[in-house]
Design a protein around this motif. Structure first.
Motif, PDB file in Angstrom:
ATOM      1  N   ARG A  23      30.496 -44.335  -7.869  1.00 48.08           N
ATOM      2  CA  ARG A  23      29.842 -44.692  -6.928  1.00 48.08           C
ATOM      3  C   ARG A  23      28.529 -43.736  -6.627  1.00 48.08           C
ATOM      4  O   ARG A  23      28.305 -43.043  -5.949  1.00 48.08           O
ATOM      5  CB  ARG A  23      30.584 -44.531  -5.530  1.00 48.08           C
ATOM      6  CG  ARG A  23      31.722 -45.597  -5.633  1.00 48.08           C
ATOM      7  CD  ARG A  23      32.402 -45.589  -4.151  1.00 48.08           C
ATOM      8  NE  ARG A  23      33.615 -46.196  -4.070  1.00 48.08           N
ATOM      9  CZ  ARG A  23      33.785 -47.554  -4.117  1.00 48.08           C
ATOM     10  NH1 ARG A  23      32.603 -48.218  -4.138  1.00 48.08           N
ATOM     11  NH2 ARG A  23      34.938 -48.243  -4.047  1.00 48.08           N
ATOM     12  N   ARG A  24      27.538 -44.042  -7.853  1.00 46.52           N
ATOM     13  CA  ARG A  24      26.586 -43.065  -7.710  1.00 46.52           C
ATOM     14  C   ARG A  24      25.504 -43.578  -6.733  1.00 46.52           C
ATOM     15  O   ARG A  24      25.176 -44.594  -6.442  1.00 46.52           O
ATOM     16  CB  ARG A  24      25.961 -42.935  -9.056  1.00 46.52           C
ATOM     17  CG  ARG A  24      25.430 -44.093  -9.679  1.00 46.52           C
ATOM     18  CD  ARG A  24      25.823 -44.237 -11.063  1.00 46.52           C
ATOM     19  NE  ARG A  24      27.268 -44.538 -11.309  1.00 46.52           N
ATOM     20  CZ  ARG A  24      27.525 -45.784 -10.940  1.00 46.52           C
ATOM     21  NH1 ARG A  24      26.900 -46.879 -10.511  1.00 46.52           N
ATOM     22  NH2 ARG A  24      28.884 -46.059 -10.889  1.00 46.52           N
ATOM     23  N   GLY A  25      25.144 -42.512  -5.969  1.00 44.79           N
ATOM     24  CA  GLY A  25      23.944 -42.927  -4.899  1.00 44.79           C
ATOM     25  C   GLY A  25      24.475 -43.396  -3.757  1.00 44.79           C
ATOM     26  O   GLY A  25      23.626 -43.849  -2.869  1.00 44.79           O
ATOM     27  N   ARG A  32      23.142 -35.523  -3.097  1.00 43.80           N
ATOM     28  CA  ARG A  32      23.034 -34.882  -4.180  1.00 43.80           C
ATOM     29  C   ARG A  32      23.532 -35.783  -5.206  1.00 43.80           C
ATOM     30  O   ARG A  32      24.885 -35.941  -5.659  1.00 43.80           O
ATOM     31  CB  ARG A  32      23.865 -33.528  -4.269  1.00 43.80           C
ATOM     32  CG  ARG A  32      23.756 -32.624  -5.386  1.00 43.80           C
ATOM     33  CD  ARG A  32      22.958 -31.511  -5.117  1.00 43.80           C
ATOM     34  NE  ARG A  32      22.070 -31.289  -6.501  1.00 43.80           N
ATOM     35  CZ  ARG A  32      22.339 -30.139  -7.457  1.00 43.80           C
ATOM     36  NH1 ARG A  32      23.237 -29.361  -6.946  1.00 43.80           N
ATOM     37  NH2 ARG A  32      21.666 -30.148  -8.383  1.00 43.80           N
ATOM     38  N   PRO A  33      22.685 -36.355  -6.086  1.00 44.57           N
ATOM     39  CA  PRO A  33      23.433 -37.444  -7.010  1.00 44.57           C
ATOM     40  C   PRO A  33      24.171 -36.630  -8.169  1.00 44.57           C
ATOM     41  O   PRO A  33      24.026 -35.712  -8.330  1.00 44.57           O
ATOM     42  CB  PRO A  33      22.081 -38.053  -7.694  1.00 44.57           C
ATOM     43  CG  PRO A  33      21.164 -37.301  -7.456  1.00 44.57           C
ATOM     44  CD  PRO A  33      21.231 -36.303  -6.295  1.00 44.57           C
ATOM     45  N   LEU A  34      25.114 -37.520  -8.618  1.00 39.84           N
ATOM     46  CA  LEU A  34      25.765 -36.890  -9.828  1.00 39.84           C
ATOM     47  C   LEU A  34      24.899 -36.616 -10.907  1.00 39.84           C
ATOM     48  O   LEU A  34      23.998 -37.358 -11.221  1.00 39.84           O
ATOM     49  CB  LEU A  34      26.883 -37.954 -10.149  1.00 39.84           C
ATOM     50  CG  LEU A  34      27.992 -38.147  -9.254  1.00 39.84           C
ATOM     51  CD1 LEU A  34      28.833 -39.559  -9.630  1.00 39.84           C
ATOM     52  CD2 LEU A  34      28.909 -36.971  -9.076  1.00 39.84           C
ATOM     53  N   PRO A  35      25.501 -35.993 -11.954  1.00 39.11           N
ATOM     54  CA  PRO A  35      24.628 -35.645 -13.145  1.00 39.11           C
ATOM     55  C   PRO A  35      24.312 -36.835 -13.961  1.00 39.11           C
ATOM     56  O   PRO A  35      25.492 -37.694 -14.106  1.00 39.11           O
ATOM     57  CB  PRO A  35      25.441 -34.482 -13.627  1.00 39.11           C
ATOM     58  CG  PRO A  35      26.549 -34.371 -13.237  1.00 39.11           C
ATOM     59  CD  PRO A  35      26.487 -34.925 -11.910  1.00 39.11           C
ATOM     60  N   SER A 126      26.679 -39.982 -13.403  1.00 41.01           N
ATOM     61  CA  SER A 126      26.085 -41.300 -12.577  1.00 41.01           C
ATOM     62  C   SER A 126      25.401 -42.378 -13.597  1.00 41.01           C
ATOM     63  O   SER A 126      25.337 -43.521 -13.334  1.00 41.01           O
ATOM     64  CB  SER A 126      24.776 -40.981 -11.597  1.00 41.01           C
ATOM     65  OG  SER A 126      23.541 -40.440 -12.291  1.00 41.01           O
ATOM     66  N   ALA A 127      24.959 -41.733 -14.894  1.00 38.74           N
ATOM     67  CA  ALA A 127      24.415 -42.672 -15.818  1.00 38.74           C
ATOM     68  C   ALA A 127      24.522 -41.949 -17.121  1.00 38.74           C
ATOM     69  O   ALA A 127      25.122 -40.796 -17.337  1.00 38.74           O
ATOM     70  CB  ALA A 127      23.035 -42.775 -15.333  1.00 38.74           C
ATOM     71  N   LEU A 128      24.099 -42.580 -18.259  1.00 43.94           N
ATOM     72  CA  LEU A 128      24.200 -42.191 -19.558  1.00 43.94           C
ATOM     73  C   LEU A 128      22.912 -42.283 -20.223  1.00 43.94           C
ATOM     74  O   LEU A 128      22.089 -43.261 -20.067  1.00 43.94           O
ATOM     75  CB  LEU A 128      25.310 -43.029 -20.218  1.00 43.94           C
ATOM     76  CG  LEU A 128      25.328 -43.227 -21.662  1.00 43.94           C
ATOM     77  CD1 LEU A 128      25.471 -41.967 -22.619  1.00 43.94           C
ATOM     78  CD2 LEU A 128      26.688 -44.039 -21.886  1.00 43.94           C
ATOM     79  N   VAL A 129      22.519 -41.291 -21.075  1.00 44.85           N
ATOM     80  CA  VAL A 129      21.404 -41.475 -21.789  1.00 44.85           C
ATOM     81  C   VAL A 129      21.944 -41.153 -23.409  1.00 44.85           C
ATOM     82  O   VAL A 129      22.419 -40.229 -23.673  1.00 44.85           O
ATOM     83  CB  VAL A 129      20.475 -40.245 -21.379  1.00 44.85           C
ATOM     84  CG1 VAL A 129      19.095 -40.287 -22.574  1.00 44.85           C
ATOM     85  CG2 VAL A 129      19.641 -40.560 -20.118  1.00 44.85           C
TER      86      VAL A 129
END
Lengths: 425, 425
Positions: A23-25, A32-35, A126-129
């Protein structure tokens, strides 16, 4: 940013009851957003350039990251930058090769991308690169993150270097065969993406086809035009666009199927490369021309940077329960830094929720043939087959987590090696 | 060329028994091919630039032409060049507007394109050149010339400016929805075209899709790959190619459906235009850069000419009972001259017969799903509907023929105003 520590008394990691999606954001986390989870094993220049780019993203752009990959190697690289321990590391045993496709995502449940997806599922990223091969990244992400509720098929959105504002093109290759209703959903995905990325309230959406008039195109495009033109789906439909409109910037979002979009994108990239290569040749073919080239070097370099796919390139996989930024395989540090910034921006802008809202608008509309859009078919590729879990099969990631050894005074590593209890100094 | 007059004692016009199709370049006609019919009413710069280009083709390149359009206007233009009466004229009342599509080909049976098609059907012209709108030209040609026996759907072939030899891309927009077997036929069309145009005995054919591996692409491309890879159809299949391969020159022919091909082509053209526009801007943005640009002007102009779609552009509609060269709508005289030369070359090379031979090879092969290819469905769009004839409905063209008034000593106009009895001086 200040005060975030005291505001978050409870442990940042959600309870492991198996029901905690990312549940990012969300309201509780806007402070504080997740990494962002960075796959350090994907790409032609992994891990050196990937880690170099990640370090820049942390240092220069204040992005929170977690690095996924061979922990000893990552630590060795971080040592070189003198910031060992300041960026959390999660160990992954395997990497997907650049050429590996869908099968690898089943064969390698402990690949760096699979582990990164698991961090998102667990609400720890929160996301993936990743700069890994697109086919492998897309297949693994689809398998691990699953489609967002209500989204039939995912799409890759890319940003074209138009002026004054960029244009979003989707799908650039995630879904080769799509139904007209799927294209309408892509329009919704693109609308949400442009809202978050470009800050445009009602982005203008064009349909890529082979003529301006409504009746132009193949069967798919003609039907999609009918659906889009019927209105009442929250999409600002601006009509058909053609191949030569891609770089014209007349609309904010261009929608097409993944087959056509991929070919159009690669055609554009290849043409830009050929044009620049031939121009370089023409500019240096004679002594006179070479002298001219010297006088223009700076301007041409600036132009090249703007149009070069290695600079602007990469895509974002939309429509899953988590955002996946796919950097170019040839990415150097700078491109990785951009990808991390982009991921952070999308996570902060709550792109997954925005997509949910936008897609739900398309479903309130009663299309004649609108029988899809429940999201039930999103994992229809291999129905009933169990998805192998990363790690040893119990908790998944824990076995792979390598807590950073010595806690530092300024930035302490949390018990799970991921969430430092305090904010960044 | 000398001696052709005595070799052809019989009148050059075939008997009007209704069964005489155009047999351009056939054994009886290798000595002197039929003229090319030029539509002087199509294009942004018609008729001035079209006629100027036609005049150049006759004068500089020894191409035999017949000009179709408003006879008084054509005669007026020819007066300006001082060659009135040296090029036969066939009158046409109407022109298709640039934006007009399929319907116009029914509504305007006396359009310049319809009349030109009729000249081919009557065996009085070997091919047709038009700079009119693609949709209108394709629709009219399909209606008037009909599909070649054995060819399911026509395709537009374009020539991409690769080095050292050009690459043929088809279909660039004639058939938006095609079956896998149709793509195999396009490969045969492209093979015949490359043989005639590039002189390559066994041209290498690539399939445009979104990955190098056989399993990459949408359903259409995957199945077409299977058919092409199964061999035994006279096609030298070189595997998949991607969007960035279009300008690489790795294969001689690139095959795709008309939707994808049109978007890829227009994307390429638009990207080249954007790149050159931005380069010009970058090269002239500062005084220093402008000085550099002066030193490079000649080389850059040469490059621009090679890559500019207005120079290399235009396509050839293949698969009908007659060859139709579609020049760019923006064509100036030089592009029209090139189009006339191309049409002449294809007619001399007997492209229609070469296609028939090549397509018949694909049909000897027993594909699993190979149920098409009889050509019976080629006019399935409007089954049973009568095709309105040009002219007054009896003979068709005769009413429209305007014999050139005064016979000249060096080049006498024949009784039908088309076939001068002797060769060109």
């Amino acid at each position: 940013m200040s005060g975030s520590t005291s505001a978050r008394g409870e442990p940042s990691r959600p309870p492991r009851d198996g029901t905690a999606p990312a549940r990012r954001g969300g309201p509780a986390r806007t402070v504080r957003p997740l990494p962002i989870a960075v796959d350090t094993m994907g790409g032609d220049h992994a891990p050196e350039e990937v880690i170099a780019g990640a370090v820049d993203a942390v240092r220069e752009h204040d992005v929170r990251l977690v690095l996924v990959g061979q922990a000893p190697r990552i630590r060795h690289e971080l040592d070189r930058y003198g910031i060992t321990g300041q960026i959390p590391i999660v160990h992954a045993d395997e990497a997907l090769d650049m050429g590996e496709g869908a099968l690898a995502s089943w064969r390698k449940p402990r690949s760096s991308i699979a582990i990164a997806c698991h961090l998102i599922k667990q609400g720890r990223a929160s996301a993936l690169v990743s700069a890994g091969g697109t086919a492998g990244v897309v297949a693994t992400s689809r398998l691990r993150l699953k489609g967002q509720q209500g989204v039939m098929r995912p799409a890759i959105a890319v940003t074209l270097p138009t002026r004054p504002t960029p244009t979003i093109l989707l799908d650039a290759g995630a879904t080769a065969d799509v139904k007209p209703e799927g294209l309408v959903q892509f329009a919704a995905l693109g609308t949400a993406y442009a809202q978050v990325l470009l800050g445009i309230d009602r982005p203008r959406v064009g349909l890529l086809t082979i003529g301006e008039e409504p009746g132009k195109g193949n069967k798919l495009a003609k039907r999609a035009h009918e659906l889009l033109a019927s209105g009442n789906h929250g999409i600002e439909f601006a009509g058909n666009v053609e191949g030569h409109d891609l770089l014209r910037g007349g609309v904010d979002v261009i929608v097409t199927d993944g087959f056509t979009g991929n070919i159009a994108l690669k055609t554009m990239e290849g043409t830009i490369r050929t044009a620049f290569a031939e121009i370089r040749e023409a500019m240096t073919s004679t002594a006179t021309a070479r002298m001219g080239a010297l006088l223009q070097r700076r301007r041409m370099q600036g132009l090249r940077d703007r149009l070069d796919p290695d600079t602007y390139g990469g895509g974002v996989l939309l429509g899953l329960n988590g955002t996946v930024v796919i950097a170019h395989g040839a990415s150097r540090a700078r491109a990785i830094t951009s990808a991390c910034e982009l991921a952070d921006r999308l996570a902060t802008g709550r792109i997954v929720e925005r997509i949910r809202e936008q897609v739900s608008l398309t479903r309130t509309h009663r299309f004649g043939r609108w029988t899809h859009g429940t999201g039930d078919e999103r994992n229809a590729d291999r129905p009933g087959e169990p998805v192998p879990e990363p790690g040893d099969g119990s908790d998944g990631v824990t076995g792979g987590v390598v807590p950073d050894p010595p806690p530092r005074p300024a930035e302490e590593t949390g018990p799970d090696g991921l969430e430092p209890p305090g904010g960044k100094p």
